[in-house]
Write an enzyme that holds these catalytic residues in place. Structure first.
Site, PDB file in Angstrom:
ATOM      1  N   GLY A  70       0.767  -1.230   0.000  1.00 35.39           N
ATOM      2  CA  GLY A  70       0.000   0.000   0.000  1.00 35.39           C
ATOM      3  C   GLY A  70       0.801   1.284   0.000  1.00 35.39           C
TER       4      GLY A  70
ATOM      5  N   ASN B 272       1.659   3.027  -2.587  1.00 37.33           N
ATOM      6  CA  ASN B 272       1.008   3.956  -3.538  1.00 37.33           C
ATOM      7  C   ASN B 272      -0.289   4.498  -2.956  1.00 37.33           C
ATOM      8  OD1 ASN B 272       2.427   4.198  -6.270  1.00 37.33           O
ATOM      9  ND2 ASN B 272       2.633   2.031  -5.796  1.00 37.33           N
TER      10      ASN B 272
ATOM     11  N   ASN C 174      -4.273   2.800 -13.502  1.00 32.12           N
ATOM     12  CA  ASN C 174      -3.319   1.850 -12.903  1.00 32.12           C
ATOM     13  C   ASN C 174      -1.916   2.439 -12.929  1.00 32.12           C
ATOM     14  OD1 ASN C 174      -2.382  -0.721 -11.893  1.00 32.12           O
ATOM     15  ND2 ASN C 174      -1.600  -1.152 -13.939  1.00 32.12           N
TER      16      ASN C 174
ATOM     17  N   HIS D 170       2.014   1.223 -13.193  1.00 32.09           N
ATOM     18  CA  HIS D 170       2.849   0.054 -13.513  1.00 32.09           C
ATOM     19  C   HIS D 170       4.307   0.447 -13.339  1.00 32.09           C
ATOM     20  CE1 HIS D 170       3.830  -3.822 -15.268  1.00 32.09           C
ATOM     21  NE2 HIS D 170       4.762  -3.204 -15.961  1.00 32.09           N
TER      22      HIS D 170
ATOM     23  N   GLU E 254       6.689   6.434  -8.993  1.00 32.28           N
ATOM     24  CA  GLU E 254       5.309   6.026  -8.693  1.00 32.28           C
ATOM     25  C   GLU E 254       4.591   6.963  -7.740  1.00 32.28           C
ATOM     26  OE1 GLU E 254       4.727   1.833  -7.828  1.00 32.28           O
ATOM     27  OE2 GLU E 254       6.719   1.442  -8.624  1.00 32.28           O
TER      28      GLU E 254
HETATM   29  C1  GRF Z   1       4.996  -2.380  -6.370  1.00 28.93           C
HETATM   30  O1  GRF Z   1       5.795  -3.269  -7.131  1.00 28.93           O
HETATM   31  C2  GRF Z   1       4.616  -1.218  -7.216  1.00 28.93           C
HETATM   32  O2  GRF Z   1       5.670  -0.893  -8.081  1.00 28.93           O
HETATM   33  C3  GRF Z   1       3.452  -1.735  -7.996  1.00 28.93           C
HETATM   34  O3  GRF Z   1       2.770  -2.618  -7.101  1.00 28.93           O
HETATM   35  C4  GRF Z   1       3.694  -3.074  -6.080  1.00 28.93           C
HETATM   36  C5  GRF Z   1       3.177  -2.804  -4.692  1.00 28.93           C
HETATM   37  O4  GRF Z   1       2.883  -1.466  -4.571  1.00 28.93           O
HETATM   38  N1  GRF Z   1       2.632  -0.654  -8.446  1.00 28.93           N
HETATM   39  P1  GRF Z   1       2.214  -0.893  -3.215  1.00 28.93           P
HETATM   40  O5  GRF Z   1       3.333  -0.615  -2.252  1.00 28.93           O
HETATM   41  O6  GRF Z   1       1.269  -1.960  -2.672  1.00 28.93           O
HETATM   42  O7  GRF Z   1       1.510   0.362  -3.644  1.00 28.93           O
END
Ligand code: GRF
Length: 197
Positions: free
Chosen positions: A12, A14, A102, A104, A175
């Site tokens: 989580g 992001n 999304n 990526h 990100e």
């Molecule tokens: C990470 O590899 C990120 O790059 C991708 O999803 C994975 C987990 O992200 N978007 P998060 O920390 O759960 O947001």
């Protein structure tokens, strides 16, 4: 104010970036986990955001219906996939055409599509020997990682990088900046389009 649902499957980070970001046009009203016991749901609870778990494994063919029912319960206008690992069924994609985004962890189309997620993306980039990678924010359609690209940001690959060090740098430098910025822009555009006659 656009009501946002964030779909999560892992740590989580992001989601946290979205929670911490200013967004005058949208508000996170719901966080949906693909399964229980993921730290992303703890982050949501910490931020006093309602959570639900809608597991494809549990619901099977009824997954799309359950997901749409849950999103409808909160009048969701924008879906954000943030480290979300379940492939969304076509019924959900058509119900939210142009309103699913999304993040990526690569510069699509490189290292994208089925099987490219999480650390696997960075392992493939290192194995290929690319000198530049990064992150992509894109709209979601029925092709995995194939929807229209909204934004990208490049991040250098350093000598001695491991998948873990590269993943961390792509998160920190790309990100966590791109996703909140593009979500805010999408909310603003969705808000304005509501008033356009
Ligand atoms: C990470 O590899 C990120 O790059 C991708 O999803 C994975 C987990 O992200 N978007 P998060 O920390 O759960 O947001």
């Amino acid at each position: 104010m656009i009501k946002i649902a964030v779909l999560v499957s892992g740590g989580g980070t992001n989601l946290q970036a979205l929670i911490d970001a200013e967004n005058p046009y949208g508000r996170i009203v719901l966080v949906i986990g693909s399964r229980g016991r993921i730290y992303a749901l703890d982050r949501a609870r910490e931020a006093k955001i309602p959570t639900r778990i809608v597991s494809h494994k549990k619901w099977g063919d009824a997954f799309a219906g359950k997901m749409l029912e849950t999103l409808g319960e909160f009048n969701v206008g924008l879906i954000v996939l943030a480290g979300y690992l379940t492939i969304l069924p076509p019924e959900i994609i058509s119900a939210y055409e142009g309103r699913i985004v999304n993040i990526h962890p690569a510069l699509l189309p490189a290292f994208g599509g089925m099987g490219f997620y999480g650390l696997k993306v960075h392992e493939a980039a290192l194995a290929r020997g690319v000198k530049i990678t990064g992150a992509t924010v894109h709209l979601v359609n029925d092709i995995p990682d194939g929807g229209p690209i909204l934004a990208q940001k490049a991040v250098g690959v350093l000598a001695g990088d491991t998948p873990e060090t590269l993943q961390r740098r792509v998160m920190e430098q790309a990100e966590w900046e791109l996703l909140p910025h593009e979500v805010r822009k999408l909310c603003r555009n969705l808000e304005w389009s509501k008033w356009r006659v």
